[in-house]
Design a protein around this motif. Sequence first.
Motif, mmCIF file in Angstrom:
data_model
loop_
_atom_site.group_PDB
_atom_site.id
_atom_site.type_symbol
_atom_site.label_atom_id
_atom_site.label_comp_id
_atom_site.label_asym_id
_atom_site.label_seq_id
_atom_site.Cartn_x
_atom_site.Cartn_y
_atom_site.Cartn_z
ATOM 1 N N GLY A 58 27.441 4.312 14.301
ATOM 2 C CA GLY A 58 28.308 4.300 14.205
ATOM 3 C C GLY A 58 28.935 4.929 15.390
ATOM 4 O O GLY A 58 29.503 4.548 15.964
ATOM 5 N N ARG A 59 28.478 5.879 15.956
ATOM 6 C CA ARG A 59 29.172 6.864 16.406
ATOM 7 C C ARG A 59 28.113 5.962 17.875
ATOM 8 O O ARG A 59 29.762 6.122 19.455
ATOM 9 C CB ARG A 59 28.055 7.741 17.547
ATOM 10 N N ALA A 60 27.725 5.056 18.602
ATOM 11 C CA ALA A 60 26.705 4.451 19.963
ATOM 12 C C ALA A 60 27.950 4.028 19.692
ATOM 13 O O ALA A 60 28.338 3.695 20.847
ATOM 14 C CB ALA A 60 25.791 4.465 19.359
ATOM 15 N N VAL A 61 27.934 2.692 18.449
ATOM 16 C CA VAL A 61 28.700 1.661 19.009
ATOM 17 C C VAL A 61 30.489 2.503 19.297
ATOM 18 O O VAL A 61 30.981 1.678 20.135
ATOM 19 C CB VAL A 61 29.152 0.858 17.532
ATOM 20 N N ALA A 62 31.039 3.077 18.699
ATOM 21 C CA ALA A 62 32.320 3.152 18.837
ATOM 22 C C ALA A 62 32.372 3.824 20.809
ATOM 23 O O ALA A 62 32.942 3.643 21.089
ATOM 24 C CB ALA A 62 32.708 5.190 18.552
ATOM 25 N N LEU A 63 31.133 4.854 20.812
ATOM 26 C CA LEU A 63 30.945 5.113 21.906
ATOM 27 C C LEU A 63 31.276 4.064 23.171
ATOM 28 O O LEU A 63 31.162 3.601 24.387
ATOM 29 C CB LEU A 63 30.605 6.213 22.655
ATOM 30 N N LEU A 64 30.517 3.313 22.988
ATOM 31 C CA LEU A 64 30.390 1.853 23.938
ATOM 32 C C LEU A 64 31.723 0.808 23.732
ATOM 33 O O LEU A 64 31.531 0.507 24.685
ATOM 34 C CB LEU A 64 28.878 1.440 23.247
ATOM 35 N N ARG A 65 32.548 0.465 22.745
ATOM 36 C CA ARG A 65 33.084 -0.067 22.864
ATOM 37 C C ARG A 65 34.196 0.478 23.739
ATOM 38 O O ARG A 65 34.984 -0.131 24.441
ATOM 39 C CB ARG A 65 33.808 -0.355 21.321
ATOM 40 N N ILE A 77 25.795 -4.659 20.590
ATOM 41 C CA ILE A 77 25.536 -4.992 20.013
ATOM 42 C C ILE A 77 23.938 -4.577 18.907
ATOM 43 O O ILE A 77 24.332 -5.591 18.179
ATOM 44 C CB ILE A 77 25.514 -6.523 20.824
ATOM 45 N N GLU A 78 23.827 -4.216 19.305
ATOM 46 C CA GLU A 78 22.583 -3.637 18.752
ATOM 47 C C GLU A 78 23.290 -3.270 17.827
ATOM 48 O O GLU A 78 22.279 -3.011 16.596
ATOM 49 C CB GLU A 78 21.217 -2.766 19.761
ATOM 50 N N GLY A 79 23.830 -1.657 18.635
ATOM 51 C CA GLY A 79 24.699 -1.002 16.910
ATOM 52 C C GLY A 79 25.075 -1.736 16.021
ATOM 53 O O GLY A 79 25.068 -1.275 14.840
ATOM 54 N N GLU A 80 25.282 -2.966 16.079
ATOM 55 C CA GLU A 80 26.848 -3.352 15.433
ATOM 56 C C GLU A 80 25.574 -3.789 14.297
ATOM 57 O O GLU A 80 25.672 -4.789 13.367
ATOM 58 C CB GLU A 80 27.386 -4.232 16.026
ATOM 59 N N LEU A 81 24.990 -4.557 14.872
ATOM 60 C CA LEU A 81 23.583 -5.283 14.032
ATOM 61 C C LEU A 81 22.842 -4.218 12.996
ATOM 62 O O LEU A 81 22.558 -4.506 11.848
ATOM 63 C CB LEU A 81 22.441 -6.119 15.060
ATOM 64 N N ARG A 82 22.498 -2.870 13.686
ATOM 65 C CA ARG A 82 22.347 -2.025 12.974
ATOM 66 C C ARG A 82 23.216 -2.017 11.638
ATOM 67 O O ARG A 82 22.756 -1.161 10.605
ATOM 68 C CB ARG A 82 21.730 -0.525 13.468
ATOM 69 N N LEU A 83 24.466 -2.008 11.562
ATOM 70 C CA LEU A 83 25.730 -1.043 10.981
ATOM 71 C C LEU A 83 25.618 -2.304 9.914
ATOM 72 O O LEU A 83 26.979 -2.758 9.434
ATOM 73 C CB LEU A 83 26.452 -1.029 11.783
ATOM 74 N N ARG A 113 33.617 7.589 34.021
ATOM 75 C CA ARG A 113 34.122 7.243 32.471
ATOM 76 C C ARG A 113 33.502 6.317 32.479
ATOM 77 O O ARG A 113 32.372 7.221 31.224
ATOM 78 C CB ARG A 113 35.589 7.817 32.181
ATOM 79 N N PHE A 114 32.927 4.847 32.431
ATOM 80 C CA PHE A 114 32.033 4.163 31.912
ATOM 81 C C PHE A 114 30.398 4.857 32.167
ATOM 82 O O PHE A 114 29.611 4.824 31.289
ATOM 83 C CB PHE A 114 32.178 2.570 32.952
ATOM 84 N N GLU A 115 30.257 5.084 32.969
ATOM 85 C CA GLU A 115 28.904 5.522 32.706
ATOM 86 C C GLU A 115 28.491 6.227 32.197
ATOM 87 O O GLU A 115 27.436 6.519 31.416
ATOM 88 C CB GLU A 115 28.533 5.566 34.437
ATOM 89 N N ARG A 116 29.269 7.388 32.277
ATOM 90 C CA ARG A 116 29.031 8.913 31.399
ATOM 91 C C ARG A 116 29.282 7.827 29.455
ATOM 92 O O ARG A 116 28.262 8.478 28.252
ATOM 93 C CB ARG A 116 30.038 9.850 31.232
ATOM 94 N N LEU A 117 30.264 7.192 29.347
ATOM 95 C CA LEU A 117 30.315 6.949 27.665
ATOM 96 C C LEU A 117 29.352 5.705 27.434
ATOM 97 O O LEU A 117 28.652 5.836 26.024
ATOM 98 C CB LEU A 117 31.861 6.260 27.875
ATOM 99 N N ALA A 118 28.446 5.939 28.422
ATOM 100 C CA ALA A 118 27.969 3.869 27.648
ATOM 101 C C ALA A 118 26.367 4.794 27.710
ATOM 102 O O ALA A 118 25.838 4.825 27.558
ATOM 103 C CB ALA A 118 27.500 3.214 29.231
ATOM 104 N N GLY A 119 27.105 6.142 28.656
ATOM 105 C CA GLY A 119 24.984 6.891 28.868
ATOM 106 C C GLY A 119 25.377 7.219 27.139
ATOM 107 O O GLY A 119 23.816 7.678 26.895
ATOM 108 N N ASP A 120 26.251 7.826 26.741
ATOM 109 C CA ASP A 120 26.184 9.005 25.833
ATOM 110 C C ASP A 120 25.482 7.648 24.109
ATOM 111 O O ASP A 120 24.904 8.345 23.529
ATOM 112 C CB ASP A 120 27.557 9.206 25.419
ATOM 113 N N GLY A 121 26.423 6.769 24.609
ATOM 114 C CA GLY A 121 26.532 5.833 23.666
ATOM 115 C C GLY A 121 24.976 5.388 23.303
ATOM 116 O O GLY A 121 24.440 5.027 22.185
#
Length: 961
Positions: free
Chosen positions: A116-123, A162-168, A98-106
């Motif tokens: 925004g979606r990337a950060v939610a998935l990666l978290r 973290i990159e996603g959070e910086l973009r936000l 599940r981690f690998e799938r979510l990380a890939g989607d993020g």
Amino acid sequence: MRFGILGETRAWRDDGTELSLGGPARRALLALLLVRPGEVVSADRLADEIDPAGALSAHSLQSQVSRLRAALGPEAAIERAGAGYRIVVPHDDVDACRFERLAGDGRAALRDGDAGRAVALLREALRLWRGPALADLAESETAQAAAVRLEEQRLGALEDRIEGELRLGEHRAAVPELRELVGRHPLRERPAALLMRALFADGGQAAALAVYEETRRHLADELGADPSAELVALHHELLTADPSPSPAAPPAQLTAFVGRAEDVTEVTGLLRVARLVTLAGPGGVGKTRLAVEVAGLVTDDVCFVELAPLRDAAGLTQALLGALGLRENGLQMAAGGQAPLDRLIAALSDRVLLLVLDNCEHLVDQVAALAARLLAACPRLRVLATSREPLGIIGENLRQVRPLDADAAVQLFTDRAAAVRRGFAADPALVRRICAALDDLPLAIELAAARLRTLDVDDLAGRLDDRLGVAARGSRTADERHRTLRAVVAWSWDLLPESEQEAARRFTVFAGGATAASALRVCGADGETLESLADKSLLEVAGGRYRMLETIRAYGAERLDAAGELETVRRAHARHLLELLRAADPHLRRAEQLEWMPVLTAEHGDLLAALTWAVEAREVEIGLELLAAASTYLWIRGAAAAVAPQAIALLEVIGEEPPAGLGEEYVACVLLAASGAAGRPVWRRHRERAGQALAAAWPGARPGRYPAVLLLWVMRNVGEGDLLDAYTLVSSQRDCPDPWVRATAMYVLGWGNLGESDTAQAESFFGAALDGFRALGERWGSALALDSLAALAATRGDRGTAVALTDEAFTLTERLGALEDGADLLVNRGDHLAGGDVAAARADYGRAAALARRAGSSASLAAALRGLGDIALLEGDLAEAERLYGEAAEKLDPHWVRSIGNRVRALAGLGRVAEARGDHAGARKRYREAAESAAVMGGPLPDVLRMMGLPESVVEAVSTR
């Protein structure tokens, strides 16, 4: 059923109940099967991996499998397949899968720009980790390889998040985590690059560059390698960035400059030998454009000040401060500080600068007085003014700007006509007749040429002929600059259809231009109408805002009044501005403050115009609401003094009693009125009623409508000597549902504890305030809390912590563009360093003095001089110490809370100088003055003096006087 191998091997039923798996062998068996769910693992490899010593027989393995099947039950099938076993479960039931799938989607979402979606998935993916992957298989080679792969993916997911959070925009929150990540992986460039970006985004340019240097050194020492091209490019970007505010540059021009080459050469040469040059001439003759071209050729710094938006002289000095990139007040929000003119002189006193004052005619007397004062006090300053009449002061070099000569006028018309009509060609004699009819005025020619988009040149000439008599028969008593240009503007106006005339005359209520949305709302027009007005040069479009030439705006305002719409449209303008301020206000107390501040800054001229109208029309309700809604913006920007005249005038209209239902707005008005140089009498008259109104507006833990007003009230009352009621009011907000108010309450209560000498509790409150402000991403409050914590650390002798906290606060002030606050923090850091590193302290005081002069802050300069006085006294130079202390004490306002500590230290320093000379009577006098100044802070005098950084011997000397 769910399975976990990201940590100890575990299994849970769907209801969350954990299963008992048994001993280590069974958990290791399950982990090996879950590394690749559904794939067969040979029995031999299972036995070897579970027990590398070879003690696990085939029979024992089969027994372990049977027991594991029993523990898992029927929901998870462990099947025999050939010479091995496999577990049949959905991949998403295994946390690693599940981690690998979510990380890939993020990562994919991040790549697609959906942060925004990337950060939610990666978290969500990272929350699945409970410890090291495959922790039950520490000695298994297969597991170790899988664990390394998973850990690398985990690190990549963390970096992606973290990159996603910086973009936000979540830069502040990311810094501690990135520092820890860089520390664990010093050779990994991506975390270093992210940390550099996060630090710089929060104003820490120097800190970001230090991260690069440390990474470069690690790569060279450990690998013998250089940083990647990407990291080098980022380093170069940081080196060339300039976060500091800079003077307003001349406006960029979109068209070629025609017919003024000789004028440019003459004025440029004149500026080499003259300090004041005025370009005078009728409206529309091209004075501003000539000034812009000249400014582009000088080698000095240039500051371009547009005076046309000012309705009166009240905002003249503030306009110059704003153009120089300076705020009017510092971060500490204190009132009654240095006069704007004194700050302006301080900022320009040693600076080589060409100051361009554009469109002085409607304020000519006030501009003349201000220019004379600046030129007398600032020997390296030069002024280039444009006006319809001379300034009339000694030393003025007047350059009359005249209409274009015949050839240049024809060329200008032809160039502008060709821009709106492809292949334009006309009889030169006809073009010359048109230009002559327009008196060869550049503005009139440009307006006429723009009409060729819809008219033939012959038709245009005929219409002009109809209006020649209007210009010629103008009133002989009217100023010449009005007669010709009024005819031109009137002619251009009359060519508009009624719908465009209506929109144009309504647009004139915008003092500083407007966005398309604002213009559509207030003018009641549509986008096509605005675009048509821009096409016909009645409006200009630049930087996403529509603007109207001032001459056209003046004419349109007359038409608005004649149509009987003036009051209605001004009210609509004020109401629209109020809606914008109310929408922005909550964001100014959150991380979005840097995003919203430029939006409101662009509307500053319109705010002043709306407030002026409210006062003139005696519209008390909307005037108070505008001031209250703008209060947070005004204090953060440091522009409170700009609205003080309107606030004072509004209080005069209100009289002795605040309007019903507007108590909190009344308090905001009183605070803003008190921020100006003339505000102290107003403050004394209204303070008691304002305090009652504020208490009524903030009952219990329920917040009022304007949270910043509560903090401003307490800060403004610090020097009044009776803070009990104010602190009691703040204390009631400790459980307020608004997190910014809670953080503010913690901050203010920290100062209350300092007044009671409870430093431990004060530090706890300041720390809670800092946590609250940081959680919101709010830099203004964070800097306040950091500065207070630094002062406490210095008091208990922890100089290292004090310096570190001050550095962090300084980074925030840089991001806010607060030069004055930066100077004060450098003084504070110098104070922290003075006990151990005199050279570093001297450097900080000197740098603070330079920054204060640039900011035009007399109080900050005095603080720096006081610090240099401390060093002179330490080195035994009594004369220099006395000079510096005396100058500092003279500059510091005894009633301004921001200055109290430095004033006390300067007066005590003068006492120490007198004592060193044997002048005991003089020393007693100075110590007594210092004690009287410190007493306004409340609390035991010795404790107050220690908080101000005075040595123990001086504390004793002052306390006994």
